[in-house]
Design a protein around this motif. Structure first.
Motif: not given
Length: 601
Positions: A196-212
């Motif tokens: 429920r927080g604000v996330a930019t498109f760039e932040d969101h895509v960068r965080s895909i790198s933390d997934t498996w």
């Protein structure tokens, strides 16, 4: 949060929810109108079709009794909305000539008084994927991107964790991303369906790198928000243009679309905008970072123009925007599973189940639901008609059912003939030695579903999570079908051995969905590691700081389990569920599949 095995039951049983069939009356327009208040239709897909002969097209602009039908639909909708608890709704019916009929019903926000009109913006949620995929095909046409080039060619700094490939980003392509076979999961830590927080498109895509990744790239199908978001980011990088700006300039503007947009600032400032129900749930939809997969807002009339664009095979008026071969590619992409009859093409869901019949020629649809919104868009290329239903109710099934019932009634009113067939009608049962069945026995799981292949009084069959047992009729050593009363056709199930390191699974062939092997009577006990005691207990999974789900980790047969799913430790504190999703307890905040949690006890 545990449901009946959806791939077994949902697409098949008549008169329950969307993607299911409903009985078709044969008594003309009055009977067709009865369908508008009846049960919900289902989806499927047969062989894809090329351009249809003009004689098959239905021209709604010529009338032919359709006006009476649409007038009756307009009268019936408010009652259906009340049943579905939908505060507001906007709907459009489209043919190749444009929007034929569009109406707004109810209010923009539950408890409010501002009316919904045909110009009200709604979040369309996952229907965004259709818009994104169409824009990407324009980029393919322009030579900006290649469907079969690796993601790393466009995003050299992007990485993602995998247990199967050293560098999966060097293997996965735009084609994998658009057809949901990349192996990427559904949620990322920054910007997801629970945050429920604000996330930019760039932040969101960068965080895909933390997934498996869930499985080796290209090896199976799993619906993935992250795949579509990464595809949109590839488009942004390749075009050197913000994603929403590229879509605006290359797709929306040529179609004359002015209000509908991915642009968060424009959405926020648009006065005639619906709010998700319950009120406030959708306040931050356009600030979640999940833009290509779910960030599009549209009016029913303008989304109807996108439907018209597809019905006209890539033209907007007299101008060709997208070559026909790219429209065909979106629909004709081969399925991941041999024998599959419906599922995803490139960004669209190919269906063939309508009005209680299974059609040989596919039609296209996509539903979207979340953050208090539910929507559906469906178009039938064979007949040149489509429907759009947008609501500020989270019940996407209601939207799909209304769209499909309306289209079925229109086809009946026009006397359209449907080329139908019964899938899997030629299956022949064979005898399988009991010794060959034993290795297959066990429980197979998805996140919220499970199916048990077991023997009941010596008879092999499948037990669903609600306890119902269906006899397995084997047609090959690793293939069996079950017959569910009231179903349109048999459910064919295929057992797939562990050939790729991602574990054995069973596949419901009609939709290509996979259920990963979890455990069975032939399994040896686990290591029963004493360290695991620290992880045993109850956990809350959070939307912001609000718990939305509670689960338990417990011990069984020497293993840790999250509810009914076995946890296998990859490294200290990092566990994987049978279907490939991860649970990371290495840090102060546990993370499950990209969603943050906390200890409850």
């Amino acid at each position: 949060m545990i449901a009946v095995a959806a791939s077994i039951v949902q697409p098949l049983i008549d008169g329950v929810r969307s993607r299911r069939s409903f009985m078709k009356s044969k008594l003309g327009i009055l009977s067709a109108l009865w369908l508008l208040a009846g049960a919900v239709p289902s989806g499927g897909c047969g062989p894809a079709s090329a351009a249809e002969p003009a004689s098959r097209y239905v021209n709604l602009h010529e009338g032919n009794g359709i006006r009476h039908l649409l007038d009756s639909l307009e009268v019936a909708i408010p009652g259906r909305m009340a049943e579905a608890k939908a505060p507001g709704l906007s709907m459009a019916i489209v043919d190749r000539g444009g929007v034929v009929w569009a109406r707004g019903f109810g209010v923009r926000s539950a408890g409010g008084s501002a009316p919904v009109t045909t110009e009200t913006l709604f979040s369309v949620q996952s229907i965004s994927k259709v818009v994104t995929a169409t824009a990407i095909m324009i980029a393919v046409q322009e030579g900006l991107v290649d469907l079969d080039a690796p993601v790393s060619a466009y995003l050299p700094g992007f990485t993602v964790h995998s247990r199967y490939e050293e560098r999966p980003e060097k293997v996965m392509t735009l084609r994998h991303l658009l057809k949901h076979t990349s192996g990427l999961g559904h949620e990322a830590p920054a910007g997801n369906n629970f945050s429920r927080g604000v996330a930019t498109f760039e932040d969101h895509v960068r965080s895909i790198s933390d997934t498996w990744t869930l499985f080796p790239v290209g090896s199976r199908y799993k619906y993935s928000n992250l795949g579509m978001d990464l595809a949109g980011y590839v488009l942004q990088a390749a075009s050197e243009t913000p994603f929403e700006a590229y879509v605006e300039r290359k797709l929306l503007a040529p179609l004359g679309i002015r209000a509908s947009t991915f642009d968060a600032s424009r959405i926020a400032s648009y006065e005639n905008r619906a709010c998700g129900s319950p009120p406030g749930d959708a306040a931050l939809v356009y600030e979640q970072g999940m833009i290509p997969c779910g960030g599009f807002y549209a009016t029913a009339s303008e989304l109807g123009e996108i439907v018209r664009f597809h019905l006209n095979r890539g033209t907007a008026g007299s101008k060709r925007v997208l070559e026909e071969r790219y429209i065909d590619a979106m629909m004709n992409e081969p399925f991941a599973v041999e024998g599959q009859i419906y599922g995803h093409g490139l960004g669209v869901f190919r269906m063939n189940r309508l009005a209680g019949k299974t059609l040989r020629r596919p039609f296209a649809m996509h539903s979207g639901g979340g953050f208090g919104f539910g929507a559906n868009v469906t178009w039938l290329p064979e007949f040149g008609i489509g429907a759009v239903v947008l609501t500020n109710s989270p019940n996407a099934d209601f939207a799909a059912g209304l769209a499909h019932r309306a289209l079925a009634a229109i086809l009946e009113a026009h006397g359209a003939s449907l080329d139908t067939y019964r899938p899997y009608a030629d299956l022949v049962e064979v005898d399988i030695d009991d010794e060959k069945l034993k290795p297959l026995l066990g429980t197979y799981t998805q996140t919220r579903d499970r199916i048990e292949f077991c023997l009941q009084d010596g008879t092999p069959g499948f037990k669903l999570i609600d306890g119902r047992f269906f006899v397995a009729h084997f047609v090959a050593e690793r293939e069996a079908y079950i017959d569910i009363p009231g179903a349109a056709y048999s459910t064919l199930i295929r057992f797939v051995p562990n050939l790729d390191g991602a574990g054995a699974y069973l596949c419901t062939v009609h939709d290509g969905d996979a259920y990963a092997y979890c455990d069975g009577p032939n399994d040896a006990p686990g290591p029963d590691d004493p360290r695991w005691e620290r992880y045993v207990g109850s956990y809350e999974w959070l939307a912001g700081d609000t718990p939305v789900m509670t689960t338990k980790i417990h011990r069984r047969n020497g293993w840790l389990y999250l509810e009914h799913m076995k946890l296998v430790e990859h490294e200290p504190g990092l566990f994987f569920l049978p279907h490939g999703e991860y649970v990371d307890a290495r840090g102060p905040v546990p993370v499950g599949g990209g969603v943050a949690g906390r200890r409850k006890d």
